[in-house]
Design an enzyme around this catalytic site. Structure first.
Site: not given
Ligand code: GLU
Length: 549
Positions: A238-240
């Protein structure tokens, strides 16, 4: 695409095969196809200049052009049009080179059937559309092309290949936060992207940077999937990110922004769902605010909702410096494989943030001479070796390396081209390209940053014999110790630093050994070998779980 007619330019000099394709496409109604068949490159170019071609089906061997030349000449006349290369079974390498060069897909002529042809066209057109809109990003393109290359070579299941090309979940928020002055409200774009939900909770940092967009966050999420799979962690990627320059915000503004980010994405994060961590522009304090906001929301303390927290809030010893430390463990390993010691070797580090400054420190501690380092604006060179501790003190005081007295100022380009044993790009993406890859004078390229090297540069480096430690391996120390933090948090246990470092070293060395073995056995570059190690794991997990419903 139900009621649409798609124009297919079929470039094929074998009339039998051309007829077969026309017959297969002629049977389809949804979508219907308008097939324009030509047998030479000249005719194809002529048709392309008229425009309105939705997809090109391309045979690379034509009477007036052959191999990759055919592909690049077609692409030059149709930069935005998806190209599907058609190839014989005995020439898969050529096709995979075309994919590296930007082809959307390839089809094996010997195995062609109506269903595979329609699917390939459908996905090629969909992808070209998505790329032209919100996913448009050189970084995401790079992540997808790296993946496609590895997927073809590994023979990854076709269904899984299509699923993994885009993230499973992406959420975008237009996020408001109050500035310090008067009642001014700033609205910025914020993202959280979860690439693979098959392996366990998703995991990955949050980046605050003015260039962040959906494509960039998606690329980084995809790389997190491979990083976690390569090191056998029970996570998907994931990444934000928030499109903001954090250096222009006061601590109070940063806090309000972070708390609002947390509340916007509170439904999709959590210790069993998706666990954020620091990335570029965020740190332990930002993680503390996220943890506090989440905990306030549920009504009790939930330290395991993030990793990279301050130690007093349940952070792990060694997490802050883990990425830089892991990078240096792997560099040591690579030096040994090449028959020299890191002690006494020369090193150059691009970037002096969390990863770069720690990597430089550990390189110096291992006896390497760090002859150059840089930050966003300044590169410093000293052939006798730079005093890394003093540089860190200087940066603590002045934030940047500008006017630092311990070395000669050189340009970023000169820094990358310095003669050295180890070059560690630990800054931004897209630093080593077709333009400068031929000029690098390092023996080992250790990617502390995510995505610093383009595919074209990969080829050049491979030909020149530079040993590559690819990002998904080289900078995985951070997420490995994040995993330890999460495990310690769930068990309410603290491990000593020595144990943490030793466990990290074992995991990274094991991943590197598997990667090297595969690279040697299958004559692959290290990036592709690492990707295949990773995607085999994700692929088999997908197959074992099956598809709901
Ligand atoms: N942001 C870091 C990375 O790119 C760490 C992610 C994590 O610890 O979850 O690997």
């Amino acid at each position: 695409m139900a009621s649409q007619t798609l124009t297919v330019l079929l470039v094929e000099d074998n009339p039998l095969y051309a007829r077969l394709i026309q017959r297969l496409l002629g049977r389809s109604e949804h979508p219907a196809f308008d097939v324009v068949a030509v047998g030479t490159l000249a005719k194809a170019v002529e048709r392309l200049t008229l425009g309105a071609v939705d997809v090109v089906l391309l045979d690379l061997m034509l009477p007036d052009s052959s191999a990759l030349d055919t592909f690049f000449r077609i692409r030059a006349h149709a930069a935005e049009t998806p190209i599907i290369v058609q190839t014989a079974l005995d020439d898969v390498t050529l096709a995979s080179r075309a994919v590296e060069g930007g082809a959307q897909d390839y089809l094996l002529k010997d195995r062609i059937n109506g269903a595979s042809l329609l699917r390939s066209i459908h996905y090629a057109v969909e992808r070209a559309r998505a790329r032209g809109a919100e996913w448009h990003s050189a970084m995401f393109h790079l992540a997808q092309q790296q993946f496609l290359k590895a997927a073809y070579i590994a023979g990854l299941d076709d269904n899984i290949r299509q699923r993994l090309l885009f993230p499973e979940r992406s959420q975008i928020a237009a996020l408001p936060f109050k500035r310090d002055q008067g009642n001014q409200v700033e609205t910025v774009f914020a993202y959280r992207v979860q690439h693979v939900l098959t392996m366990g909770p998703t995991k990955g940092g949050i980046r605050y940077h003015p260039d962040v967009d959906l494509g960039e966050v998606a690329a980084l999420a995809m790389w997190m999937t491979w990083k976690c799979a390569l090191t056998n962690l029970p996570y998907g990627g994931a990444k934000g990110g928030v499109r903001v320059d954090p250096t222009t915000l006061s601590p109070a503004e940063l806090e309000r922004l972070t708390r609002r980010y947390t509340s916007e994405f509170i439904g999709i994060i959590g210790p069993d769902k998706d666990v954020p961590a620091p990335d570029m522009g965020t740190d332990a304090q930002v993680m503390a605010w996220i943890m506090d906001t989440y905990s306030q929301h549920v009504g009790y303390s939930v330290p395991s909702v993030v990793t990279g927290k301050p130690i007093v809030l349940g952070g792990s010893l060694g997490r802050n410096e883990a990425t830089g430390r892991g990078l240096v463990y792997l560099i040591e390993h690579a030096c040994r494989s090449l028959g020299f010691a890191l002690n006494g070797a020369t090193a150059v580090v691009q970037g002096f943030g969390n990863v770069g400054s720690h990597a430089a420190t550990f390189l110096a501690e291992s006896g390497a001479k760090v002859i150059a380092v840089s930050d966003v604006a300044t590169a410093l060179y000293n052939p006798q070796g730079l005093p890394i501790d003093k540089l860190r003190d200087y940066v603590r005081e002045h934030r940047l390396l500008a006017d630092c007295p311990y070395g000669e100022a050189i340009s970023n380009r000169e820094l990358l081209e310095l003669e050295c044993d180890v070059l560690a790009p630990c800054a931004l993406q897209n630093q080593i390209t077709a333009e400068n890859a031929g000029k690098l004078k390092c023996r080992i390229l250790a990617e502390g940053a995510n995505g610093p090297t383009t595919l074209e540069a990969d080829e050049i480096l491979k030909e020149r014999g530079v040993v590559l430690l690819p990002d998904i391996l080289a900078n995985a120390g951070g997420v490995v110790v994040s995993y330890f933090e999460w495990v310690q948090g769930l068990q309410n246990l603290m491990w000593p630093l020595e144990e943490i470092n030793e466990r990290m070293r074992n995991i990274l060395t094991d991943a590197m050994t598997r990667t090297q073995r595969r690279a040697e056995a299958d004559k692959l570059d290290m990036r592709t070998a690492a990707m295949i190690e990773a995607l085999n794991r994700v692929g088999s997990a997908n197959l074992l779980r099956g598809l709901f419903p």
